[in-house]
Design a protein around this motif. Structure first.
Motif, PDB file in Angstrom:
ATOM      1  N   LEU A 281       0.803  -1.226   0.000  1.00  0.00           N
ATOM      2  CA  LEU A 281       0.000   0.000   0.000  1.00  0.00           C
ATOM      3  C   LEU A 281       0.841   1.283   0.000  1.00  0.00           C
ATOM      4  N   PRO A 282       1.915   1.380   0.819  1.00  0.00           N
ATOM      5  CA  PRO A 282       2.716   2.618   0.775  1.00  0.00           C
ATOM      6  C   PRO A 282       3.263   2.909  -0.618  1.00  0.00           C
ATOM      7  N   TYR A 283       3.739   1.862  -1.306  1.00  0.00           N
ATOM      8  CA  TYR A 283       4.264   2.065  -2.654  1.00  0.00           C
ATOM      9  C   TYR A 283       3.170   2.505  -3.621  1.00  0.00           C
ATOM     10  N   MET A 284       2.002   1.846  -3.558  1.00  0.00           N
ATOM     11  CA  MET A 284       0.921   2.176  -4.484  1.00  0.00           C
ATOM     12  C   MET A 284       0.373   3.579  -4.228  1.00  0.00           C
ATOM     13  N   ILE A 285       0.246   3.958  -2.961  1.00  0.00           N
ATOM     14  CA  ILE A 285      -0.238   5.311  -2.643  1.00  0.00           C
ATOM     15  C   ILE A 285       0.759   6.356  -3.128  1.00  0.00           C
ATOM     16  N   ASP A 286       2.047   6.098  -2.892  1.00  0.00           N
ATOM     17  CA  ASP A 286       3.073   7.022  -3.353  1.00  0.00           C
ATOM     18  C   ASP A 286       3.057   7.143  -4.879  1.00  0.00           C
ATOM     19  N   SER A 287       2.934   6.015  -5.575  1.00  0.00           N
ATOM     20  CA  SER A 287       2.893   6.032  -7.037  1.00  0.00           C
ATOM     21  C   SER A 287       1.662   6.761  -7.544  1.00  0.00           C
ATOM     22  N   PHE A 288       0.548   6.620  -6.828  1.00  0.00           N
ATOM     23  CA  PHE A 288      -0.681   7.310  -7.228  1.00  0.00           C
ATOM     24  C   PHE A 288      -0.490   8.823  -7.191  1.00  0.00           C
ATOM     25  N   PHE A 289       0.081   9.331  -6.110  1.00  0.00           N
ATOM     26  CA  PHE A 289       0.291  10.772  -6.013  1.00  0.00           C
ATOM     27  C   PHE A 289       1.374  11.247  -6.980  1.00  0.00           C
ATOM     28  N   ASP A 290       2.365  10.397  -7.233  1.00  0.00           N
ATOM     29  CA  ASP A 290       3.378  10.752  -8.219  1.00  0.00           C
ATOM     30  C   ASP A 290       2.771  10.882  -9.613  1.00  0.00           C
ATOM     31  N   SER A 291       1.784  10.055  -9.911  1.00  0.00           N
ATOM     32  CA  SER A 291       1.148  10.116 -11.230  1.00  0.00           C
ATOM     33  C   SER A 291       0.360  11.405 -11.414  1.00  0.00           C
ATOM     34  N   ILE A 292      -0.086  11.993 -10.298  1.00  0.00           N
ATOM     35  CA  ILE A 292      -0.860  13.234 -10.353  1.00  0.00           C
ATOM     36  C   ILE A 292       0.043  14.465 -10.273  1.00  0.00           C
ATOM     37  N   LEU A 293       1.006  14.410  -9.361  1.00  0.00           N
ATOM     38  CA  LEU A 293       1.846  15.570  -9.085  1.00  0.00           C
ATOM     39  C   LEU A 293       3.160  15.558  -9.840  1.00  0.00           C
ATOM     40  N   GLY A 294       3.471  14.454 -10.522  1.00  0.00           N
ATOM     41  CA  GLY A 294       4.796  14.310 -11.112  1.00  0.00           C
ATOM     42  C   GLY A 294       5.684  13.568 -10.136  1.00  0.00           C
ATOM     43  N   SER A 295       6.896  13.288 -10.554  1.00  0.00           N
ATOM     44  CA  SER A 295       7.811  12.503  -9.711  1.00  0.00           C
ATOM     45  C   SER A 295       8.362  13.368  -8.588  1.00  0.00           C
ATOM     46  N   VAL A 296       7.600  13.439  -7.502  1.00  0.00           N
ATOM     47  CA  VAL A 296       8.009  14.270  -6.371  1.00  0.00           C
ATOM     48  C   VAL A 296       8.709  13.445  -5.291  1.00  0.00           C
TER      49      VAL A 296
END
Length: 354
Positions: A281-296
């Motif tokens: 879950l931590p990886y998927m949540i992080d990837s989800f926000f990265d897909s919206i905000l860019g690679s932050v």
């Protein structure tokens, strides 16, 4: 699954060395290498390597136990053995190469194998997820209706679930990576990131949404089913107490024993499901926000989250060893070589417990 991101990271090192180094010296277009200092480098090799070894040998023991000992032949255990196969393949074909990439910040295995590795990564991790989803369905039926369960969830049904758990992830990952649909509209970024010595996968937002749903929907199903399982288990436990206190018939006593056994199995496999969700879950949540905000997300944080997920493949055998006495005995018989003796497949693993 750890390569499956919207925008890839260029460097995975937290402490890059001052002088500029290249993955391939004297090669035009080589990626910049960002190595760790010797101490952290050795530590990472040990930690990540231990996870890979544990995933390979731990899951191999699970596979041998279920397939060798006839007493363990059951629809649920066949699902567990197939799940162990997926985790074994993560440890054998994904983690060793990801280990080198994570520590060295370079890919030394060629562009073609990069695509194959990415397919393996996604396919085997999603196969684990699908297996766990079917196991939760199996446990729900077993706990809610334990006496009818053997006629509902048969070996043939288990084989069908196993087939779906393998075919869908393999077809999906192959279709995505070998048709190039993953980076449609992001070709320039893909070319910029994939220098010589790199293995970065670019996923556009449309395909990342599909990827996220493939993770979220089975996870939601598991959460719902196990919530119901534990509610039913609580009611059954109260009924068992009443059965014992009222000294009811042997038929009722038998039903209580069957229900208790299925609840215990559900509890153990529920721990496996929770471990999977906590790991990924931590990886998927992080990837989800990265897909919206860019690679932050900083590169080293991304690597930590990815390896946290990888380590789940090494965790399941440890869970079985803690909760299943029969698995501990099967391990002892396997490592001592007693499984090579005649008639070892008929040994009673439950004589000392569950």
């Amino acid at each position: 699954m750890s390569l499956y991101v919207n925008n890839s990271i260029v460097s995975s090192s937290a402490f890059p060395a001052a002088p500029v180094q290249l993955c391939y010296e004297n090669v035009n277009g080589s990626c910049v290498k960002s190595p760790y200092s010797p101490g952290p480098r050795v530590l990472l090799y040990v930690v990540f390597g231990f996870g890979a070894v544990l995933a390979v040998f731990g899951n191999l023991l699970v596979i041998i136990s279920v397939l060798h000992f006839k007493q363990l032949y059951s629809p649920t255990n066949f699902l567990i053995a197939s799940l162990a196969c997926a985790d074994f393949l993560v440890g054998a074909t994904v983690m060793p190469f990801s280990l080198v990439r994570s520590v060295e910040s370079c890919w030394y295995f060629g562009a073609q194998f990069c695509t194959i590795h990415s397919c393996f990564d996604v396919a085997f991790c999603y196969s684990s997820l699908f297996h766990l989803c079917f196991i939760s369905i199996d446990r729900y039926i077993a706990v809610t209706d334990p006496l009818v369960y053997p006629t509902k969830f048969t070996v043939s049904v288990s084989r069908m679930c196993i087939g779906i758990s393998w075919i869908l992830p393999v077809v999906y990952s192959g279709a995505v990576f070998y048709t190039g649909v993953n980076d449609v509209g992001m070709e320039e970024l893909s070319l910029a990131l994939n220098c010589v010595g790199g293995c970065q996968v670019v996923i556009n937002q449309d395909w990342f949404l599909i990827n996220f749903l493939l993770f979220f929907i089975p996870t939601l199903v598991m959460i719902i089913l196990y919530s119901k399982i534990f509610l039913v288990a609580r009611k059954q436990a109260q009924k068992v107490e009443a059965t014992v206190s009222n000294s009811e018939s042997s038929s009722e006593s038998y039903k209580a024993r069957v229900a208790k056994r299925e609840r215990k199995a559900a509890k153990t496999l529920g721990v496996t499901v929770v471990a999977f969700m906590i790991s990924w879950l931590p990886y998927m949540i992080d990837s989800f926000f990265d897909s919206i905000l860019g690679s932050v997300t900083p590169g080293y944080i991304y690597e930590i989250l990815a390896w946290f997920g990888y380590y789940n493949s090494a965790l399941n055998p440890l869970i079985y060893a803690v909760f299943y006495p029969w698995f501990r005995r099967a391990i002892k018989l396997t490592v001592t070589g007693q499984v090579l003796k005649d008639s070892s497949s008929t040994i009673n693993l439950f004589s000392k417990g569950t």
